[in-house]
Scaffold this motif. Structure first.
Motif, PDB file in Angstrom:
ATOM      1  N   GLU A 187       0.774  -1.361  -0.011  1.00 54.48           N
ATOM      2  CA  GLU A 187       0.039  -0.151   0.136  1.00 54.48           C
ATOM      3  C   GLU A 187       0.798   1.267  -0.076  1.00 54.48           C
ATOM      4  OE1 GLU A 187      -4.269  -0.271   1.079  1.00 54.48           O
ATOM      5  OE2 GLU A 187      -3.092  -0.808   2.950  1.00 54.48           O
ATOM      6  N   GLU A 190       3.471   1.825  -2.088  1.00 54.14           N
ATOM      7  CA  GLU A 190       3.378   2.118  -3.459  1.00 54.14           C
ATOM      8  C   GLU A 190       2.125   1.637  -4.450  1.00 54.14           C
ATOM      9  OE1 GLU A 190       7.917   1.653  -4.652  1.00 54.14           O
ATOM     10  OE2 GLU A 190       7.752   0.274  -2.916  1.00 54.14           O
ATOM     11  N   TRP A 191       1.164   1.536  -3.873  1.00 51.95           N
ATOM     12  CA  TRP A 191       0.085   0.809  -4.705  1.00 51.95           C
ATOM     13  C   TRP A 191       0.061   1.381  -6.091  1.00 51.95           C
ATOM     14  CZ3 TRP A 191      -3.648  -3.175  -4.074  1.00 51.95           C
ATOM     15  CH2 TRP A 191      -4.433  -3.321  -4.987  1.00 51.95           C
ATOM     16  N   ASN A 192      -0.050   2.522  -6.234  1.00 56.57           N
ATOM     17  CA  ASN A 192      -0.344   3.291  -7.517  1.00 56.57           C
ATOM     18  C   ASN A 192       0.578   2.960  -8.533  1.00 56.57           C
ATOM     19  OD1 ASN A 192      -2.543   4.312  -6.372  1.00 56.57           O
ATOM     20  ND2 ASN A 192      -1.589   6.548  -6.010  1.00 56.57           N
ATOM     21  N   SER A 193       1.791   2.716  -8.174  1.00 55.69           N
ATOM     22  CA  SER A 193       2.692   2.674  -9.239  1.00 55.69           C
ATOM     23  C   SER A 193       3.241   1.224  -9.143  1.00 55.69           C
ATOM     24  CB  SER A 193       4.165   3.349  -8.567  1.00 55.69           C
ATOM     25  OG  SER A 193       4.655   2.789  -7.279  1.00 55.69           O
ATOM     26  N   VAL A 250       0.792  -1.498  -9.120  1.00 57.56           N
ATOM     27  CA  VAL A 250      -0.460  -2.340  -9.357  1.00 57.56           C
ATOM     28  C   VAL A 250      -0.506  -2.861 -11.065  1.00 57.56           C
ATOM     29  CG1 VAL A 250      -2.080  -0.359  -9.738  1.00 57.56           C
ATOM     30  CG2 VAL A 250      -2.934  -2.629  -8.900  1.00 57.56           C
ATOM     31  N   ALA A 251       0.027  -1.863 -11.921  1.00 64.74           N
ATOM     32  CA  ALA A 251       0.015  -2.159 -13.115  1.00 64.74           C
ATOM     33  C   ALA A 251       1.075  -3.572 -13.385  1.00 64.74           C
ATOM     34  CB  ALA A 251       0.578  -1.067 -13.970  1.00 64.74           C
ATOM     35  N   LYS A 252       2.131  -3.486 -12.619  1.00 62.44           N
ATOM     36  CA  LYS A 252       3.040  -4.598 -12.927  1.00 62.44           C
ATOM     37  C   LYS A 252       2.144  -6.048 -12.368  1.00 62.44           C
ATOM     38  CE  LYS A 252       7.521  -6.111 -12.321  1.00 62.44           C
ATOM     39  NZ  LYS A 252       8.943  -5.751 -11.397  1.00 62.44           N
ATOM     40  N   LEU A 297      -0.827  -6.504 -12.295  1.00 64.01           N
ATOM     41  CA  LEU A 297      -1.653  -6.975 -13.415  1.00 64.01           C
ATOM     42  C   LEU A 297      -1.251  -7.546 -14.703  1.00 64.01           C
ATOM     43  CD1 LEU A 297      -4.324  -3.958 -12.803  1.00 64.01           C
ATOM     44  CD2 LEU A 297      -4.788  -6.369 -11.979  1.00 64.01           C
ATOM     45  N   ASP A 298      -0.207  -7.218 -15.092  1.00 65.41           N
ATOM     46  CA  ASP A 298       0.380  -7.788 -16.160  1.00 65.41           C
ATOM     47  C   ASP A 298       0.859  -9.277 -15.883  1.00 65.41           C
ATOM     48  OD1 ASP A 298       0.442  -5.514 -17.477  1.00 65.41           O
ATOM     49  OD2 ASP A 298       2.653  -4.823 -17.052  1.00 65.41           O
TER      50      ASP A 298
END
Lengths: 138, 220
Positions: free
Chosen positions: A77, A79-82, A84-86, A88-89
């Motif tokens: 939490e 660094e959630w924003n940075s 989360v994309a990785k 999801l990949d």
């Protein structure tokens, strides 16, 4: 003097006995606490999914960099924003996600799992009972 | 005989494990609650106490359940009548919502009875965007999926722009009620191959540092 020491040892033993019994009961109690509804154990991961899960490390980046479960993805939490994309990949809708943190009183894994369910609407999310300690001590 | 009695007394004392009744810390506000916004970034909460007992008290351990909360203590031993404080620092990171952070404190007068001070923080965001992820499996129909952007009744937040990082996952803004309710529709060109996109939803709120929200789109 020897007699006195012997008697002291007996009295000390009597005094410590209740503490030792209580400690043993408490250890047994803790060992038998079953996993909560959204928790899994390492044995369950192995038996239910043949270890085919996506591990998510909810600890700090420093702890992740020091050591983590092989192929685990970092998502916390801080660094959630940075991050989360990785995550999801790496995520596969057909593969369960298992989140871990330090274990013990650590609540970060439950927080991350809940956020995956509420924000991302990912359903197959579980928390590793005992966290990193359970893995590293296995 | 006197030696035996003395030693027995010592053993009995050990069995009581230091339960001293003449020492005690009295906490002024052991539960503290704060309402903040993400831009505040952090909180310093001051927990004051006083040794109301007749003997000195030493704080042995201060344990937090989260790396995001750290405790600072100027000194560890407090004489009878002496006051002190523990300062908790809670760093928000990218947290949102309600958080309860407990910090467990043990003292030498009650080593087996930790006292817990609690920090309750509501990091409030007037916007709810759900779901923040839309996905298709390869071969699924290339149908649009919708994300709802809802603003709580007391606020007004306008969406200024919606931008996708991948043209094969296009995003379209639909205004239901300006400032209150929007829908963002995401549609893949096709679902033949894996794709990913981050869709940035730029708002005008708060006016001094407007927030952007992210929708994640994936073809798996």
């Amino acid at each position: 003097m020897i007699r006195a020491l012997r008697q002291f040892a007996i009295v000390l033993g009597i005094a410590l006995l209740p503490a030792l019994v209580s400690g043993a009961i408490q250890l047994k109690w803790n060992a038998e606490v079953p996993p909560k509804k959204d928790e899994v154990t390492i044995a369950m991961v192995h038996n239910n999914w043949s270890d085919h899960v996506l591990w998510v490390d909810a600890r700090t980046r420093a702890k992740y960099d020091h050591a983590h479960i092989p192929d685990a993805v970092l998502l916390n939490e801080d660094e959630w924003n940075s991050l989360v994309a990785k995550f999801l990949d790496a995520w596969d809708p057909d593969v369960p996600v298992v989140v871990y943190c330090d274990g013990g009183s650590c609540d970060a894994s439950h927080a991350i799992a809940e956020r995956m369910r509420s924000e991302l609407k990912i359903e197959k999310v579980y928390v590793l009972k005992g966290g990193w300690g359970a893995w590293s001590g296995k | 005989m006197r030696t035996i009695r003395l030693l027995s007394l010592l053993a009995l004392s050990l069995s009581l494990l230091g339960a001293r009744a003449d020492a005690e810390l009295k906490w002024d506000h052991p539960i503290q609650e704060f309402h903040r916004v993400p831009e505040d970034k952090e909180i310093y909460a001051h927990y004051t106490f006083k040794n109301v007992g007749a003997a000195p008290v030493t704080i042995k351990t201060v344990r937090s359940s989260c790396g995001c909360t750290t405790a600072h203590l100027d000194k560890k031993t407090f004489a009878p009548g002496e006051a002190g404080e523990i300062v908790l620092h809670f760093s928000f990171g990218d947290r949102k919502g309600l958080y309860r952070k407990g910090v467990s404190i043990t003292t030498d007068d009650k080593p087996s009875e930790p006292f817990v001070i609690n920090l309750l923080v509501d990091i409030h965001d007037p916007v709810t965007m759900t779901p923040a992820l839309v996905y298709w499996k390869k071969g699924d129909p290339a149908e649009a999926k919708s994300v709802q952007f809802t603003v709580e009744p007391t606020k007004e937040v306008h969406i200024k722009s919606v931008t996708s990082s991948n043209p094969r996952l296009a995003a379209k803004l639909e205004t239901t009620k300006a400032g209150e309710q929007y829908a963002i529709s995401v549609k893949p060109t096709d679902t033949a191959q894996k794709e990913s996109a981050e869709i940035s939803v730029q708002t005008d709120f708060p006016s001094d540092a407007p927030r952007a929200y992210t929708i994640h789109a994936r073809i798996k």
